[in-house]
Design a protein around this motif. Structure first.
Motif, short mmCIF file in Angstrom:
data_model
loop_
_atom_site.label_atom_id
_atom_site.label_comp_id
_atom_site.label_asym_id
_atom_site.label_seq_id
_atom_site.Cartn_x
_atom_site.Cartn_y
_atom_site.Cartn_z
N ALA A 210 0.81 -1.23 0.00
CA ALA A 210 0.00 0.00 0.00
C ALA A 210 0.84 1.28 0.00
O ALA A 210 0.49 2.24 -0.69
N PRO A 211 1.96 1.35 0.72
CA PRO A 211 2.75 2.58 0.66
C PRO A 211 3.36 2.86 -0.71
O PRO A 211 3.70 4.00 -1.02
N ASP A 212 3.50 1.83 -1.55
CA ASP A 212 4.14 1.97 -2.86
C ASP A 212 3.15 2.30 -3.98
O ASP A 212 3.57 2.61 -5.09
N PHE A 213 1.85 2.21 -3.69
CA PHE A 213 0.83 2.40 -4.71
C PHE A 213 -0.10 3.53 -4.32
O PHE A 213 -0.30 3.81 -3.14
N ASP A 214 -0.73 4.14 -5.33
CA ASP A 214 -1.60 5.30 -5.11
C ASP A 214 -3.08 4.92 -5.00
O ASP A 214 -3.87 5.70 -4.49
N PHE A 215 -3.45 3.76 -5.54
CA PHE A 215 -4.84 3.32 -5.50
C PHE A 215 -4.89 1.82 -5.71
O PHE A 215 -3.88 1.19 -6.09
N ALA A 216 -6.05 1.23 -5.47
CA ALA A 216 -6.24 -0.21 -5.66
C ALA A 216 -7.56 -0.45 -6.39
O ALA A 216 -8.50 0.34 -6.28
N VAL A 217 -7.62 -1.56 -7.12
CA VAL A 217 -8.85 -2.04 -7.74
C VAL A 217 -9.09 -3.45 -7.24
O VAL A 217 -8.16 -4.27 -7.20
N ASN A 218 -10.32 -3.72 -6.84
CA ASN A 218 -10.65 -5.03 -6.28
C ASN A 218 -11.88 -5.61 -6.95
O ASN A 218 -12.83 -4.90 -7.27
N GLU A 219 -11.87 -6.94 -7.12
CA GLU A 219 -13.02 -7.67 -7.64
C GLU A 219 -13.63 -8.53 -6.54
O GLU A 219 -12.96 -9.38 -5.97
N GLU A 220 -14.89 -8.28 -6.25
CA GLU A 220 -15.75 -9.15 -5.45
C GLU A 220 -15.31 -9.36 -4.00
O GLU A 220 -15.50 -10.44 -3.44
N CYS A 221 -14.77 -8.35 -3.37
CA CYS A 221 -14.36 -8.56 -1.98
C CYS A 221 -15.55 -8.75 -1.06
O CYS A 221 -15.43 -9.41 -0.01
N VAL A 222 -16.73 -8.21 -1.42
CA VAL A 222 -17.90 -8.43 -0.58
C VAL A 222 -18.34 -9.88 -0.66
O VAL A 222 -18.55 -10.54 0.37
N ARG A 223 -18.47 -10.41 -1.86
CA ARG A 223 -18.89 -11.81 -2.02
C ARG A 223 -17.90 -12.76 -1.35
O ARG A 223 -18.31 -13.77 -0.75
N LEU A 224 -16.61 -12.42 -1.43
CA LEU A 224 -15.59 -13.31 -0.89
C LEU A 224 -15.24 -13.03 0.57
O LEU A 224 -14.42 -13.74 1.16
N GLY A 225 -15.82 -11.97 1.13
CA GLY A 225 -15.55 -11.64 2.53
C GLY A 225 -14.12 -11.19 2.78
O GLY A 225 -13.53 -11.53 3.81
N GLN A 226 -13.55 -10.39 1.85
CA GLN A 226 -12.14 -10.01 1.95
C GLN A 226 -11.92 -8.50 2.00
O GLN A 226 -10.78 -8.05 1.90
N CYS A 227 -12.97 -7.72 2.15
CA CYS A 227 -12.82 -6.27 2.03
C CYS A 227 -11.88 -5.67 3.08
O CYS A 227 -11.23 -4.65 2.83
#
Length: 280
Positions: A210-227
């Motif tokens: 996270a310190p090395d990146f400015d933003f993130a994109v995530n797929e389906e963290c709600v369905r997978l319970g990983q948010c």
């Protein structure tokens, strides 16, 4: 047919030529009123105060719809034309190009630049081939040219796809540290070419990266319970762009927006259709 700036008809409002002095005055006035565009290749800034309020679009398939009500567009840098990015930039959109940094498609225009010794096992269901991310000196020039393509077309950020080959059956003995080093090197390379780096997936390494990146994109963290694994980004005031491919927005938005994500519902094909969650 895709539309671009070149497709707009010119409208001639006056039949007689204007006096030279008046013409100059009008040009200066119009230029002063026109919103200033970020120069092509300038890195996108992500103001912390706006991190929870972005609306975004992720389109990799079909005819590009430039009228989508979103501030951020994630697009394919090869399929998207310079005219299309120019039109989006004229609408003050923030443009992100998606680049596969850890794999190659045999049909990619630059596929021949990856020698056999850095090609590993095929990725499941995609037809892509994993790359040996330990071979930085081999991969760096190819990735640099991919990033230059993004910058030349007016993108200001790059999203890293397939940044988790160490966690797949890549055909190479890759471990956590190999991937971590590679991802950080690619992020530094993007910054050196005036592109803001973003991370797609790779949740197991988010806390470290996270310190090395400015933003993130995530797929389906709600369905997978990983948010919760994406909290290092939101806690740092960095945007998380999230997508679900199933379920009603009324079901997942309350969770994802509660985490501070910018969330949408999409088809898995990532065509133009989208249903956004409301901003908080």
């Amino acid at each position: 047919m895709r539309s671009g700036l070149g497709g707009r008809p010119a409208r001639w409002m006056h039949r007689r030529a204007l006096p030279a002095g008046l013409t100059f005055t009008l040009l200066v006035t119009v230029a002063a009123c026109r919103p200033e565009l970020t120069p092509p290749g300038a890195p996108i800034s992500w103001p912390t105060a706006s991190a929870r309020h972005w609306q975004w679009q992720w389109q990799l398939d079909g005819v590009l719809d430039p009228e989508v009500e979103a501030e951020v567009f994630v697009l394919d840098p090869v399929d998207t034309t310079a005219a299309e990015t120019a039109e989006l930039r004229s609408r003050s959109r923030r443009l992100v190009c998606q680049v596969h940094i850890g794999s190659v498609q045999p049909t990619d225009p630059d596929a021949s630049r990856y020698p056999a010794q850095v090609r590993g096992a095929p990725a499941a269901r995609t037809g892509r081939v994993w790359l040996d991310v330990r071979q930085w000196e081999v991969l760096r020039p190819v990735l640099a040219d991919r990033f230059r393509l993004c910058r030349g077309k007016g993108f200001g950020a790059v999203l890293f796809a397939d940044a988790d080959g160490y966690d797949k059956r890549s055909g190479f003995p890759l471990d956590f540290d190999h991937q971590l080093t590679f991802n950080r090197r690619v992020a530094e390379l993007a910054r050196s070419l005036d592109l803001s780096p973003g991370l797609l997936g790779d949740l197991a390494q988010v806390a470290a990266l996270a310190p090395d990146f400015d933003f993130a994109v995530n797929e389906e963290c709600v369905r997978l319970g990983q948010c919760d694994k994406l909290l290092p980004f939101t806690d740092a005031g960095k945007p998380v762009f999230h997508v679900e491919y199933s379920g009603a927005t009324t079901d997942f938005c309350v969770t994802s927006v509660g985490y501070g994500f910018a969330s949408i519902r999409k088809n898995r094909t990532l065509d133009a259709w989208r249903l956004p969650c409301s901003s908080p």
